[in-house]
Design a protein around this motif. Sequence first.
Motif, PDB file in Angstrom:
ATOM      1  N   GLN A 190     -10.487   8.877 -15.039  1.00 34.75           N
ATOM      2  CA  GLN A 190      -9.957   8.838 -16.342  1.00 34.75           C
ATOM      3  C   GLN A 190     -11.285   8.742 -17.538  1.00 34.75           C
ATOM      4  O   GLN A 190     -11.226   9.513 -18.365  1.00 34.75           O
ATOM      5  N   ASP A 216       1.641  -0.842 -27.613  1.00 34.86           N
ATOM      6  CA  ASP A 216       1.994  -0.001 -26.730  1.00 34.86           C
ATOM      7  C   ASP A 216       1.114   0.227 -25.560  1.00 34.86           C
ATOM      8  O   ASP A 216       0.123   0.787 -25.895  1.00 34.86           O
ATOM      9  N   VAL A 217       1.386  -0.423 -24.231  1.00 30.74           N
ATOM     10  CA  VAL A 217       0.458  -0.572 -23.372  1.00 30.74           C
ATOM     11  C   VAL A 217      -0.292   0.712 -22.955  1.00 30.74           C
ATOM     12  O   VAL A 217      -1.372   0.895 -22.723  1.00 30.74           O
ATOM     13  N   GLU A 218       0.371   1.929 -22.844  1.00 28.03           N
ATOM     14  CA  GLU A 218       0.083   3.242 -22.471  1.00 28.03           C
ATOM     15  C   GLU A 218      -0.924   3.700 -23.656  1.00 28.03           C
ATOM     16  O   GLU A 218      -2.044   4.197 -23.230  1.00 28.03           O
ATOM     17  N   LYS A 219      -0.612   3.461 -24.945  1.00 24.56           N
ATOM     18  CA  LYS A 219      -1.475   3.945 -26.128  1.00 24.56           C
ATOM     19  C   LYS A 219      -2.452   3.122 -26.114  1.00 24.56           C
ATOM     20  O   LYS A 219      -3.715   3.672 -26.177  1.00 24.56           O
ATOM     21  N   ARG A 279      -4.198   1.297 -23.719  1.00 24.16           N
ATOM     22  CA  ARG A 279      -5.165   1.479 -22.610  1.00 24.16           C
ATOM     23  C   ARG A 279      -5.778   2.657 -22.647  1.00 24.16           C
ATOM     24  O   ARG A 279      -6.895   2.993 -22.349  1.00 24.16           O
ATOM     25  N   LEU A 280      -4.992   4.086 -23.298  1.00 18.19           N
ATOM     26  CA  LEU A 280      -5.593   5.268 -23.351  1.00 18.19           C
ATOM     27  C   LEU A 280      -6.975   5.078 -24.601  1.00 18.19           C
ATOM     28  O   LEU A 280      -7.998   5.925 -24.227  1.00 18.19           O
TER      29      LEU A 280
END
Length: 429
Positions: A110, A157-160, A162-163
């Motif tokens: 990543q 928003d955990v995905e956003k 962490r990105l």
Amino acid sequence: MAKPTLTVTDNRTGQSYELPIKDGTIRAIDLRQIKESPDDFGLMSYDPAFLNTASCRSKITFIDGERGILRYRGYPIEELSERSSFMEVAYLILNGELPTAAELAGFTHQVVHHTLVHENLKKLMDGFRYDSHPMAIFVSMVGALSTFYKSSANIFDVEKRRLQMIRLIAKVPTIAAWSYRHSVGNSYVYPRNDLSYAANFLHMFKHLPTMTYTVHPVLERALDVLFILHADHEQNASTSAMRGVGSSNVDPYSAMAGAAASLYGPLHGGANEAVLRMLTQIGTKENIGELIRRVKAGEGRLMGFGHRVYKSYDPRAKVIRDLAKQVFEVTGTNPLLDIALELERIALSDDYFVQRKLYPNVDFYSGLIYQAMGFPVDMFPVLFAIPRTVGWLAQWEEMILDSDTRIYRPRQIYEGPGLRHYVPVADRK
Ligand code: SDX
């Protein structure tokens, strides 16, 4: 069993209060019940610079200043710097556990695939004067990144979230290297996916179109260890800035611009730059005595010495001092090392420093290695900011997810004028 409470008596009223003690603290808000009269605001605590105030609960880094202990998620810094890698330590700090091989591979993949920055950042970078301090450029670029990622405002928003964290960890070496390349008028070197985090940075920093730069494995490992040592350090000034700015729920890029600005200061991350300038100004061992005399006369500070928490040797300084020897075998020794070692020897035997528990900190030796590796002095705070990005982000995420978190809004002791009314300029004396 003794009661975990503090009984205080307000001698103004003779009234006593019992305050709960938890985790070695009392809650400052419990002081507000202590009033001189019913319409009194109640007591507050006064603690400039938070010398004796816990601002949060954290599970990330533990420091014991008296015993010179530093652990990331429970693992001693000495073991991590000897046996781990910066990518693995970054995963540990962010997630709380050492990664499995698959988790480490996934995390590294990543990071490696987010090292590019928007081409427009080049235009921003080119707008700076050639002699701009790279840390000032770094602060500006990090803040500017928020304009390229509007979804970064969705911090819950955990995905956003962490990105954005991966993007920042991946892009700070690119921004750091390019800020240097701009300052010397060299072309920007793009990141490479086949290199390690440290090697990729060295490559972007040193590669020239006229020759192929090969990263020396000893320097690659030395930089990786330096990144491990600088990754986090609990509630230091820049991390407190990250938490304070982030407490308004702003995006992580903007919060980190504030953190990087704090790190820029000579009392914090700018100290290793100040150490090199101090050692260069000393010039020879014979001049050390004069510097010590001036410091003891209050005419300045011994940069790279002292720490708010460590009242013994900074454990990171010990690792760095040993690392220096390995680097100097490759680069040739830094003549300033002898002055630094002699300065340390003299200071540690002088009562002025011993009584104030002033020992070398992380910044005392790190600059010597960076200089020997060919980094200019003004790049030193940027080299600190790259790994500290991991700590800032982990502390920021812990803060926004902490149910105790409210927007930072300290109180004050007002010492200004009392009520007075406007006077037209014609009537002012
Ligand atoms: C980093 O907080 C962190 O964790 C930071 C850090 C991290 O990883 O994030 O560890 C990184 O910032 C390391 C510190 C780098 N800074 C320097 O090396 C700059 C020089 N050091 C100092 O300015 C100072 O020691 C601080 C800022 C690090 C700590 O300052 P404090 O805890 O506020 O201590 P102080 O200023 O109240 O000083 C206490 C006494 C004073 O003497 P008196 O007035 O009581 O007589 O110690 C003296 C100071 O004058 N003193 C020094 C000194 N540091 C403190 N005297 C000479 N030289 C020094 N370096």
